[in-house]
Design an enzyme around this catalytic site. Structure first.
Site, PDB file in Angstrom:
ATOM      1  N   GLU A 182      -5.190 -36.922 -17.594  1.00 24.35           N
ATOM      2  CA  GLU A 182      -5.649 -36.818 -18.983  1.00 24.35           C
ATOM      3  C   GLU A 182      -7.167 -36.883 -19.094  1.00 24.35           C
ATOM      4  OE1 GLU A 182      -3.546 -39.834 -21.225  1.00 24.35           O
ATOM      5  OE2 GLU A 182      -3.744 -41.306 -19.643  1.00 24.35           O
TER       6      GLU A 182
ATOM      7  N   ASP B 248      -5.003 -36.755 -24.599  1.00 25.90           N
ATOM      8  CA  ASP B 248      -6.315 -37.216 -24.156  1.00 25.90           C
ATOM      9  C   ASP B 248      -7.070 -36.129 -23.408  1.00 25.90           C
ATOM     10  OD1 ASP B 248      -6.752 -39.829 -25.120  1.00 25.90           O
ATOM     11  OD2 ASP B 248      -5.124 -40.523 -23.842  1.00 25.90           O
TER      12      ASP B 248
END
Ligand code: PEP
Ligand code: MG
Length: 579
Positions: free
Chosen positions: A432, A456
């Protein structure tokens, strides 16, 4: 009146408004039980002490910066704080009427304001303003410690707030909150993810909605289109009632797909799993046909409490999920506290801009004792079901090494104590951060699996805070940079002989299902309620069609062109199968 915001959690909600504007949280009247009166008074007294401290600090600063004569202003404020008219009367109302401190204080300030404003005396009218100012400052401290507890809402309402936080979401009871609308927030803020998993229609990023709505207004929340109506015309209400009826019918139809294998027309298995935040959601996930839990967000165990959860409590919660799902897999993510999931009671220093700060694996490595407790709980639970372990927010191999080192220590402790756990528990990494993508080859070699956290990944790739509505136009999963990253991650996983799945919100959105399959992804973990729709795509497509689509998309670079391609393919499936 009609307002346009960001569609957050799909569906229609119709109901009366319950307003939680920042200023009015505290002042909403709430009846409290006899045994809470003492606690409420002590909360009020604490707020007075904190306000006094603020005044003292401000007084010292004023004297330092501007000279002694400015001290008197703050002396006067401190006198008001202790004036029986404000202090004693507020405590009196809390005791006699058994109400919350915020409401009692507001009643006292309103009463003083009304009485003194009638006097034809300039000096006295100025004093009223001082009292109001002091009252507001005390209120701010009460706000910090006494936000309306959403658990206490007893009637079915549409919640309207300036902002909601994950700690609020933990308190939401689905039976009473039928929808919500907020001024701020982005598509993948955690409150939105929770609304989706609770299936509460929601619109965020409405800018001023909390100032436009009055308590009791009739509201329609169109979470699919991102629209909110305040006191709509009767024909709009009729139209939305019909829409809601159709939604419920479609839901019933889709849920019938629950037991249908998640296999493409050409026979390829695509795993559909659920993301959960709490143990109670495990059975709901199964009801929607989840083939496992692809992401168990454990940080909610830490929120809204004054002390850290014990190993035993954590073990029990994780075990419950493992046993409910057995033999299906459960991927437990080690705690991803920080950012918008901060637990201020934990003694972890709150930093500014925490999305870039101490969060996820960083907190665990900075506080190894906190990490070890969790690892012990997860490992112990691994003896009870099919558990895998996953690290969040990895940026490079060093973190994986450090985390694995601590994991080995914990395993050794358990062995020495004769405590059972799965010796072969699989350990994966979330991908992420762009840094992790850039070195994905090495991270893949150190992992048993990879799980792509697109929420993210998009945030850090575009440098857009996922909670902020002002930059949400930049938050786009259909951007070629993200699509190329997913391809790169999948290729690295393949080369390392492991699998890569997607557990970010992109996996819940049918717009991307065929694209992700075309890029090589075979495991999708999503909000449970999204499973039937995603499955509908899977069982009506072929891998070749998905690969062709991915190929076409990879040759494009304009986000709108990419979205158009994805939409065309998806909508064709829906129009063919809905009829
Ligand atoms: C993600 O970032 O995509 C993810 C699944 O993790 P979270 O939303 O909990 O940050
Ligand atoms: Mg994440």
């Amino acid at each position: 009146m009609k307002f346009k915001g960001i569609p957050a959690s799909p569906g229609t909600a119709i109901g009366r408004a319950y307003l939680m504007s920042e200023e009015s949280y505290c002042a909403i009247k709430r009846n409290i039980a006899e045994n809470r009166v003492k606690k409420e008074i002590s909360r009020f007294k604490k707020a007075i002490v904190s306000t006094e401290k603020d005044f003292k600090n401000a007084r010292n600063k004023a004297v330092e910066d501007m000279g002694k004569k400015y001290a008197s202003l703050f002396d006067a404020y401190m006198l008001i704080l202790k004036d029986p008219l404000l202090y004693k009367d507020t405590i009196g109302i809390i005791t006699e009427e058994k109400v919350n401190a915020g409401y009692a204080l507001q009643s006292v300030v309103d009463h003083i304001t009304k009485t003194f404003s009638m006097l034809d005396d300039e000096y006295m009218r100025d004093r009223v303003r001082d009292i109001q100012d002091v009252g507001n400052r005390v209120m701010r401290h009460l706000l910090g410690t006494g936000r309306v507890n959403l658990k206490e809402i007893q009637t079915r309402v549409v919640l309207v707030a300036h902002a909601l936080h994950p700690s609020d979401a933990v308190e939401i009871k689905k039976e009473n909150i039928v929808g919500f609308a907020t001024d701020v927030g982005g598509r993948t803020s955690h409150i939105v993810i929770m609304a989706e998993s609770l299936q509460i229609p929601a619109v965020v990023g409405l800018k001023r909605i909390s100032r436009e709505v009055s308590p009791g207004d009739l509201l329609i929340i169109d979470g699919t289109e991102g629209v909110v109506y305040i006191n709509p015309e009767p024909e709009v209400v009729r139209e939305y009632r019909e829409k809601k009826r159709i939604e419920e019918k479609t839901k019933k139809k889709l849920i019938k797909l629950k037991d249908r294998p998640s296999v493409t027309l050409c026979g390829e298995k695509i795993e559909v799993e659920a993301n959960i935040e709490s143990a109670v959601e495990a059975s709901t996930a199964l009801e929607y046909g989840a083939e496992g839990i692809g992401l168990f967000r454990t940080e909610y165990i830490y929120l809204n409490r004054s002390e850290l959860p014990s190993e035993e409590e954590m073990y029990e919660r994780i075990k419950k999920v493992a046993v409910t799902l057995k033999p299906k897999p459960v991927i437990v993510r080690t705690v991803d506290l920080g950012a918008d999931k901060l637990s201020d009671q934990l003694g972890i220093k709150v930093e500014k801009n925490t999305f870039m700060g101490l969060r996820g694996i960083r907190i665990c490595l900075a506080y190894p004792s906190l990490f070890k407790i969790q690892l012990r709980a997860i490992l112990r639970a691994s003896a009870e079901g099919n558990i895998m372990l996953m690290y969040p927010m990895i940026t490079g191999v060093k973190e994986v090494n450090s985390a694995n080192h601590i994991l080995e220590e914990v395993k050794e402790d358990l062995r020495n104590g004769g405590i059972e756990f799965d010796e072969n528990v699989k350990v994966g990494c979330m991908v992420e951060t762009p840094a992790a993508v850039m070195d994905i080859t090495h991270i893949a070699q150190m992992s048993d699996f990879l799980s792509i956290g697109t929420n993210d990944l998009i945030q850090y790739t575009f440098a857009v805070d996922r909670v902020l509505e002002s930059v949400s136009y930049l938050y786009n999963p259909a951007d070629i940079s993200i699509i190329k990253m997913i391809k790169q991650i999948d290729e690295a996983a393949y080369a390392a002989g492991i699998w890569a799945g997607v557990c970010g919100e992109m996996a819940s959105d049918t717009l991307y299902t065929e694209l992700l399959i075309g890029l090589g992804i075979r495991k999708l973990s999503m909000t449970a309620s999204a499973i039937p729709k995603v499955k509908q795509i899977i069982i009506n497509t072929t891998v070749q069609k998905c690969r062709d689509l991915a190929q076409r998309v990879l040759s494009l670079y304009q986000p709108q062109e990419i979205v158009d391609q994805l939409k065309e393919s998806r909508d064709l499936i829906f129009s063919d199968t809905d009829n």
